[in-house]
Scaffold this motif. Structure first.
Motif, PDB file in Angstrom:
ATOM      1  N   ASP A 273     -25.298 -15.767  35.134  1.00 57.61           N
ATOM      2  CA  ASP A 273     -26.530 -14.993  34.950  1.00 57.61           C
ATOM      3  C   ASP A 273     -27.475 -15.715  33.998  1.00 57.61           C
ATOM      4  OD1 ASP A 273     -25.752 -13.032  36.696  1.00 57.61           O
ATOM      5  OD2 ASP A 273     -24.853 -11.772  35.138  1.00 57.61           O
ATOM      6  N   VAL A 274     -26.912 -16.291  32.945  1.00 56.74           N
ATOM      7  CA  VAL A 274     -27.699 -17.086  31.992  1.00 56.74           C
ATOM      8  C   VAL A 274     -26.862 -18.284  31.569  1.00 56.74           C
ATOM      9  CG1 VAL A 274     -28.871 -17.145  29.761  1.00 56.74           C
ATOM     10  CG2 VAL A 274     -28.929 -15.044  31.110  1.00 56.74           C
ATOM     11  N   LEU A 275     -27.474 -19.456  31.625  1.00 59.61           N
ATOM     12  CA  LEU A 275     -26.814 -20.677  31.163  1.00 59.61           C
ATOM     13  C   LEU A 275     -27.630 -21.242  30.014  1.00 59.61           C
ATOM     14  CD1 LEU A 275     -24.658 -22.892  31.508  1.00 59.61           C
ATOM     15  CD2 LEU A 275     -26.228 -24.006  33.126  1.00 59.61           C
ATOM     16  N   ASP A 276     -27.006 -21.389  28.846  1.00 61.16           N
ATOM     17  CA  ASP A 276     -27.704 -21.952  27.695  1.00 61.16           C
ATOM     18  C   ASP A 276     -27.585 -23.476  27.731  1.00 61.16           C
ATOM     19  OD1 ASP A 276     -28.763 -19.696  26.405  1.00 61.16           O
ATOM     20  OD2 ASP A 276     -26.798 -19.186  25.588  1.00 61.16           O
ATOM     21  N   ILE A 277     -28.708 -24.127  27.952  1.00 63.23           N
ATOM     22  CA  ILE A 277     -28.745 -25.586  28.003  1.00 63.23           C
ATOM     23  C   ILE A 277     -29.134 -26.114  26.618  1.00 63.23           C
ATOM     24  CG2 ILE A 277     -29.830 -27.564  29.120  1.00 63.23           C
ATOM     25  CD1 ILE A 277     -28.993 -26.052  31.433  1.00 63.23           C
ATOM     26  N   PRO A 278     -28.310 -26.940  26.000  1.00 62.12           N
ATOM     27  CA  PRO A 278     -28.698 -27.521  24.711  1.00 62.12           C
ATOM     28  C   PRO A 278     -29.868 -28.500  24.894  1.00 62.12           C
ATOM     29  CG  PRO A 278     -26.338 -27.808  25.140  1.00 62.12           C
ATOM     30  CD  PRO A 278     -26.970 -27.365  26.411  1.00 62.12           C
TER      31      PRO A 278
ATOM     32  N   SER B 164     -32.817 -29.252  17.149  1.00 59.48           N
ATOM     33  CA  SER B 164     -31.908 -28.780  18.196  1.00 59.48           C
ATOM     34  C   SER B 164     -32.215 -27.338  18.535  1.00 59.48           C
ATOM     35  CB  SER B 164     -30.457 -28.900  17.728  1.00 59.48           C
ATOM     36  OG  SER B 164     -30.116 -30.248  17.528  1.00 59.48           O
ATOM     37  N   ALA B 165     -32.132 -27.013  19.812  1.00 55.67           N
ATOM     38  CA  ALA B 165     -32.426 -25.654  20.261  1.00 55.67           C
ATOM     39  C   ALA B 165     -31.631 -25.371  21.532  1.00 55.67           C
ATOM     40  CB  ALA B 165     -33.927 -25.489  20.521  1.00 55.67           C
ATOM     41  N   SER B 166     -31.842 -24.195  22.078  1.00 52.06           N
ATOM     42  CA  SER B 166     -31.155 -23.796  23.299  1.00 52.06           C
ATOM     43  C   SER B 166     -32.185 -23.320  24.317  1.00 52.06           C
ATOM     44  CB  SER B 166     -30.169 -22.663  22.986  1.00 52.06           C
ATOM     45  OG  SER B 166     -29.517 -22.247  24.159  1.00 52.06           O
TER      46      SER B 166
ATOM     47  N   PHE C 171     -36.595 -31.916  25.491  1.00 51.52           N
ATOM     48  CA  PHE C 171     -35.739 -32.845  26.226  1.00 51.52           C
ATOM     49  C   PHE C 171     -34.291 -32.364  26.168  1.00 51.52           C
ATOM     50  CE2 PHE C 171     -39.365 -35.285  24.746  1.00 51.52           C
ATOM     51  CZ  PHE C 171     -39.728 -36.006  25.866  1.00 51.52           C
ATOM     52  N   ASN C 172     -33.497 -32.796  27.142  1.00 53.26           N
ATOM     53  CA  ASN C 172     -32.061 -32.517  27.124  1.00 53.26           C
ATOM     54  C   ASN C 172     -31.446 -33.009  25.829  1.00 53.26           C
ATOM     55  OD1 ASN C 172     -30.827 -31.141  29.262  1.00 53.26           O
ATOM     56  ND2 ASN C 172     -30.980 -32.893  30.627  1.00 53.26           N
ATOM     57  N   ALA C 173     -30.493 -32.258  25.300  1.00 58.70           N
ATOM     58  CA  ALA C 173     -29.753 -32.715  24.122  1.00 58.70           C
ATOM     59  C   ALA C 173     -29.077 -34.039  24.446  1.00 58.70           C
ATOM     60  CB  ALA C 173     -28.715 -31.676  23.708  1.00 58.70           C
TER      61      ALA C 173
END
Length: 198
Positions: free
Chosen positions: A184-189, A169-171, A146-148
């Motif tokens: 190019d890459v977006l890290d979504i918490p 918690s992860a990315s 799930f979204n942070a």
């Protein structure tokens, strides 16, 4: 199996060739899938269990569950193209899973564990709710991505039905896939959450 070994195996899963942004068809990264499955396995919720992968997409979570010794794995996905892709990935790994086309809201069969990476609701508000409802209806324990920041909502939404028994918690590294992506890459918490029915 070690976490890193599982991750390396899951990196071989073929991705979605023509993803639909409206359906939030983003492939679950191998590291994230491995973390969810490894934690579930350590808790005794994979090996020897019946596992359902809701919104199975490429099949990465279901295949990973099979690699970790799930007794039976069923994946359900509404997009027929992705069901065919999951079946192809399953053959690549020589594991036994069943991937079917269908709506998660129509599931009636019971399982020991649900694993899922539901839509975050970026394109369709509350798109995750049918997945949460279905998962708690068909299994006593659920592992989802799930979204942070979703935990307060989850606590409220599942009140009286389940409790959050763990969260990590992860990315979620999202690679550029669509014209509206700017990086190019977006890290979504994100958070890997375990729900247990009460």
């Amino acid at each position: 199996m070690k976490l890193r070994t599982l991750e390396m195996k899951l990196e071989r899963v073929m991705g979605i060739p023509d993803p639909d942004p409206a359906k939030e068809q983003y492939m679950t990264p191998a590291l994230l899938a491995a973390r969810l499955l490894f934690d579930a396995c350590l808790a005794g919720d994979i090996e020897g269990c019946s596992v359902c992968d809701l919104g199975s997409g490429t099949g990465i979570l279901g295949i990973g569950a099979a690699l970790l010794g799930a007794e039976r794995v069923v994946g359900i996905e509404e997009d027929e193209r992705l069901v065919a892709l999951a079946q192809e990935n399953m053959r690549l790994f020589s594991v036994d899973c069943t991937f079917i086309t269908g709506d998660v809201r129509d599931l009636t069969e019971s399982f020991d564990t649900v694993v899922m990476n539901p839509p975050f609701g970026a394109q369709t508000v509350h798109a995750d709710r049918p997945f949460i409802d279905a998962s708690l209806r068909i299994a006593p324990v659920v592992y989802g991505i799930f979204n942070a920041g979703t935990i307060p909502f989850l606590n409220s939404y599942i009140k009286g039905r389940a409790v959050i028994s763990g969260a990590v918690s992860a990315s979620f590294p999202m690679k550029r896939m669509f014209s509206f992506h700017r990086r190019d890459v977006l890290d979504i918490p994100v958070e890997i959450v375990c729900l247990r029915r009460i």
